[in-house]
Each structure stands twice: as structure tokens, then as C-alpha cells.
Write an enzyme that holds these catalytic residues in place. Structure first.
Site, PDB file in Angstrom:
ATOM      1  CB  THR A 172      54.310 -23.172   4.574  1.00 32.32           C
ATOM      2  OG1 THR A 172      54.409 -23.105   3.144  1.00 32.32           O
ATOM      3  CG2 THR A 172      55.632 -23.661   5.135  1.00 32.32           C
ATOM      4  CG  ASP A 173      50.414 -21.892   8.836  1.00 29.12           C
ATOM      5  OD1 ASP A 173      49.987 -22.388   7.776  1.00 29.12           O
ATOM      6  OD2 ASP A 173      49.707 -21.170   9.574  1.00 29.12           O
ATOM      7  N   GLY A 174      50.691 -25.072   8.516  1.00 25.64           N
ATOM      8  CA  GLY A 174      50.021 -26.292   8.947  1.00 25.64           C
ATOM      9  C   GLY A 174      50.917 -27.503   8.811  1.00 25.64           C
ATOM     10  CG  ASP A 218      52.213 -25.685  13.654  1.00 26.10           C
ATOM     11  OD1 ASP A 218      53.364 -25.415  14.047  1.00 26.10           O
ATOM     12  OD2 ASP A 218      51.293 -24.840  13.626  1.00 26.10           O
TER      13      ASP A 218
END
Length: 429
Positions: A168-170, A173
Site C-alpha cells: 500500500t505505501d508504494g 506515494d
């Protein structure tokens, strides 16, 4: 003969004039609207290092960006219009032929958009990073990125076989970077940055948010009905300011619910598990509806419930929302965490260890920049931290033997923030 020569010369003049016109139009089209340095006005009362001039900080950022870019920005051997961020520089990643991950890619896209103006190739690099992202989509949704890529025997870069889902974080961003790109260059070129940002934001909401709980999940592989992974989160994925930008860009007020839930999670862990330190665990799970630190080996290793390599980013990630919006809901936790580390290390950044239990006991020795640099950002919230932030800046800009992709990429982003050069897509200078 003279007429023929004159005709040829005339044609050449027209061609040269046309080329010049195209060049000028192209130059105008890709001009940066928010070139580095920006010197964003953060929340009133926040501080920067005062043992170095603003111009010197800007120069330090620009110089380190050049170093970072030379070391980590790469092109596939068979794709001269794509770029990726090489993350396996120390050979630690598994499998050994791994070359990048979506986390690294998101960082690279945000950095490139922010540094435009200082780097005349920023748009070219950004567009190449975008094309690589689109060429390596998650098997679950083409707008999301497969979490890891490897190099096969032919030298081609492909998604990790059998493991082409997302982190999710990728994705968050990458979406945020596309919003930055829209503000930096506009969306009327070959890539409609704003439209593509909305595509990935919609996919994140659909595949990476637990709909009934407004909870940020670990990736598109975690199903809502899964009472373990579908109801857990990575603390460093609670990207508070991203969530506000997503709501603003799309008009979808579900993002406000996700942001509110993120703040609720932070407050719950802080007040019940780390009120003396303010530290957050790498992973957070639910037990009977209550948020708790994950048990050891929940997903990645024995320190999954500790302040370790994932949550080392929190002093940077959480504080940005306060700096840009003034939202104080995590301010108590940020201040407690910063005061604790300052006391624990006796005001010496060289004493920061590479991981702690939530009670403050060190779990891994070392002084990795991955753990040091983020405290630069949390130190900004209080003027009593002036000597501390000065020391942190001096320590962070040093070269360290253990610095690798992760440490150096976090270092660069924290330097951008602390120098006053981070901005949100909806912010004004």
C-alpha cells in the site's frame, strides 16, 4: 544554380526556425511551476536548524540529490524510456536478483517531482518512472504496482514470479507524486498526471482500504473478510497528509474517514502502549476491536511489534501533516517520542539505536541513518529542540558506512522537509 542555392538556404532557414519554435514551445511546456527551492511556510512556531544558512541547506539537499540520483536512478537495459530506483545495493534483498520495489519507486517519483527546476531532467526522469510503474502492475488491479521486481536470466526486469500483488505505501506515494507532478508541470502533456493520479487513488480505495473500517490495509492481497491481515495495518502506511490530498483531488469524502481512523489508531497505540516513549510498532493488529502491536513474526520478523525498520520512518511521515496543515491530533505522540529519544540519547544523535521496544529498550544496536534522519523532522515542532535539531542535521548529512538505499533515500526526503522544501499538491508557498 543561384536560384537553387537560394531555395536550399531558404528551406534550411525555415527548418531552423521551426526547430527553434518547437524547442521554445517544448521548453515552455515543461517549465517547472514550483521549482526547487520552494521554502514552504510551515506551521507557525516550527523550527529549522539555525547552525547553517538556508542557502547552505538548499545546497546540501541539491548536492545529495545528485549523489542519490547517480547511485539509485537506473534504466532497464532494454527500455530506454523507463527508469526505476535500484534498492538492492547491498545485496540484502530476497531473492538476490531483486532490483526494486514499489516503495522505492514511490519515493523516487516524489523526490523527482520536488527537485524539478534544480534538475533539468526531472520531468524526463519522472515520466520514465511513471512508465516503469505502468509496465509492472499488480495482478489485482492494473492501476496499482506489483510490490517487487527482479531481473531474469535475459537481463529483463519482471515482476517477482508468483508474487505480483501490491504494497500500500508504494501505491500511496506514487499517487501523491502524480498529484505533485500535476502541480509542477500541468497535465496537458503526454501523461495526464491528474487523471492518472485519480485512477490509482480510486484503486487504492477499492483494493487497499478495508471498506467497513476505513482502515489502510497492507496491500491489495489482504481481503477485508480476513480477520488477521484484512484488519491490520503497517503504522508507517498511515500517510496522513497524503490522505488529505487524496480527498481534495477526488472530492471523495471517504478519504476523510480513512484519515480520521488513522489518527484514531495512532492515539490508541500511544495512550495504551507507549505513553512514556511515543513509539509506534511496525505492525498494528486488532484484537476484539482494539488496536494492538502485532506479535513477533506477524509478517516480516521477530520485531514486528517493535519500533523497527518500518516504523523508523514515523517521526518524518506523521509530522509532515502537522507542518503543512496544523492538525494537532498526533502532536502529543510526536512530542513525546521526540522528547523521549532526546532524553534517552542524552542529546547525542550518535546514541540513537536501530530499533526499540515500545517501552524504550533497544532491540538492535547500531546508528543507522534510517533511524536518525526522521527525528530531524519531528524535532521541528518545538523551539525547545533547537540545539537537538542542529545536532541531528550535522549527524544526518555525514556519510556513514551502513548507509544504503533505504537510509539514503529517507535521508534525502527528510533533508528536503527540514530545509523547508517539501510541499503538498494543494499548498501555497
Amino acid at each position: 544554380m543561384k536560384k537553387r542555392v537560394s531555395l536550399i538556404i531558404g528551406v534550411i532557414v525555415v527548418i531552423i526556425a521551426s526547430i527553434a519554435l518547437v524547442y521554445q514551445n517544448t521548453k515552455k511546456e515543461v517549465a517547472s511551476k514550483r521549482p526547487f527551492p520552494q521554502h514552504t511556510v510551515y506551521q507557525s512556531g516550527t523550527i529549522k536548524p539555525d547552525n547553517v544558512l538556508q542557502e547552505e541547506m538548499d545546497d546540501e539537499v541539491a548536492d545529495f540529490y545528485k549523489t542519490w540520483k547517480k547511485k539509485y536512478l537506473k534504466q532497464p537495459v532494454d527500455k530506454n524510456d523507463e527508469y526505476y530506483i535500484f534498492y538492492n545495493d547491498k545485496g540484502y534483498a530476497e531473492p538476490k536478483n531483486a532490483v526494486t520495489v514499489s516503495e522505492a519507486h514511490g519515493y523516487g517519483m516524489m523526490i523527482t517531482a520536488i527537485m524539478a527546476g534544480k534538475d533539468h531532467k526531472a520531468k524526463q526522469n519522472f515520466d520514465g518512472l511513471y512508465r516503469f510503474y505502468k509496465a509492472h502492475s499488480s495482478k489485482n488491479n492494473p492501476s496499482l504496482m506489483a510490490w517487487q521486481q527482479v531481473k531474469n536470466k535475459k537481463g529483463e526486469i519482471i515482476n517477482t514470479p508468483g508474487d505480483a500483488d501490491s504494497a500500500t505505501d508504494g501505491d500511496m506515494d506514487i499517487a501523491y507524486a502524480l498529484l505533485l507532478a500535476d502541480q509542477q508541470w500541468g497535465s496537458k502533456g503526454d501523461i495526464d498526471y491528474l487523471a492518472r493520479a485519480k485512477d490509482i487513488i480510486e484503486a487504492i480505495m477499492l483494493n487497499e482500504i478495508n471498506q467497513s473500517q476505513s482502515l489502510i490495509k497492507l496491500g491489495d492481497w489482504a481481503e477485508d473478510k480476513d480477520h488477521v491481515y484484512g484488519q491490520s495495518t503497517r503504522s508507517s502506511d498511515l500517510l496522513l497528509n497524503h490522505l488529505k490530498s487524496f480527498e481534495t483531488a477526488t472530492g471523495n469524502h471517504k478519504w476523510k474517514d480513512v484519515r480520521d481512523e488513522a489518527y484514531t489508531i495512532i492515539h490508541s497505540i500511544y495512550t495504551t502502549k507507549s505513553d512514556n516513549t511515543g513509539l509506534m510498532p511496525d505492525f498494528i493488529v486488532q484484537s476484539k476491536g482494539v488496536y494492538q502491536p502485532a506479535q513477533a513474526d506477524f509478517l516480516e520478523g521477530p520485531n514486528d511489534g517493535d519500533y523497527s525498520w518500518n516504523s523508523s520512518r514515523i517521526p518524518w511521515r506523521y509530522t509532515i501533516d502537522y507542518l503543512l496543515t496544523g492538525d494537532t491530533r498526533a502532536l502529543g505522540q510526536i512530542q513525546r517520542m521526540n522528547n523521549w529519544i532526546k532524553e534517552e540519547t542524552h542529546g547525542n544523535p550518535e546514541n540513537i539505536q536501530s530499533g526499540y521496544m515500545l517501552n524504550g529498550k533497544a532491540v538492535e544496536e547500531g546508528n543507522s541513518t534510517s533511524f536518525v534522519a526522521p527525528f530531524l523532522v519531528s524535532a521541528m515542532v518545538d523551539s525547545s529542540n533547537q540545539l537537538w535539531i542542529n545536532k541531528l542535521w550535522s549527524r544526518t548529512i555525514q556519510e556513514h558506512d551502513d548507509d544504503d538505499y533505504f537510509a539514503n533515500t529517507i535521508k534525502l526526503q527528510t533533508m528536503i522537509v527540514v530545509s523547508g522544501n517539501w510541499w503538498s499538491p494543494e499548498s501555497n508557498t
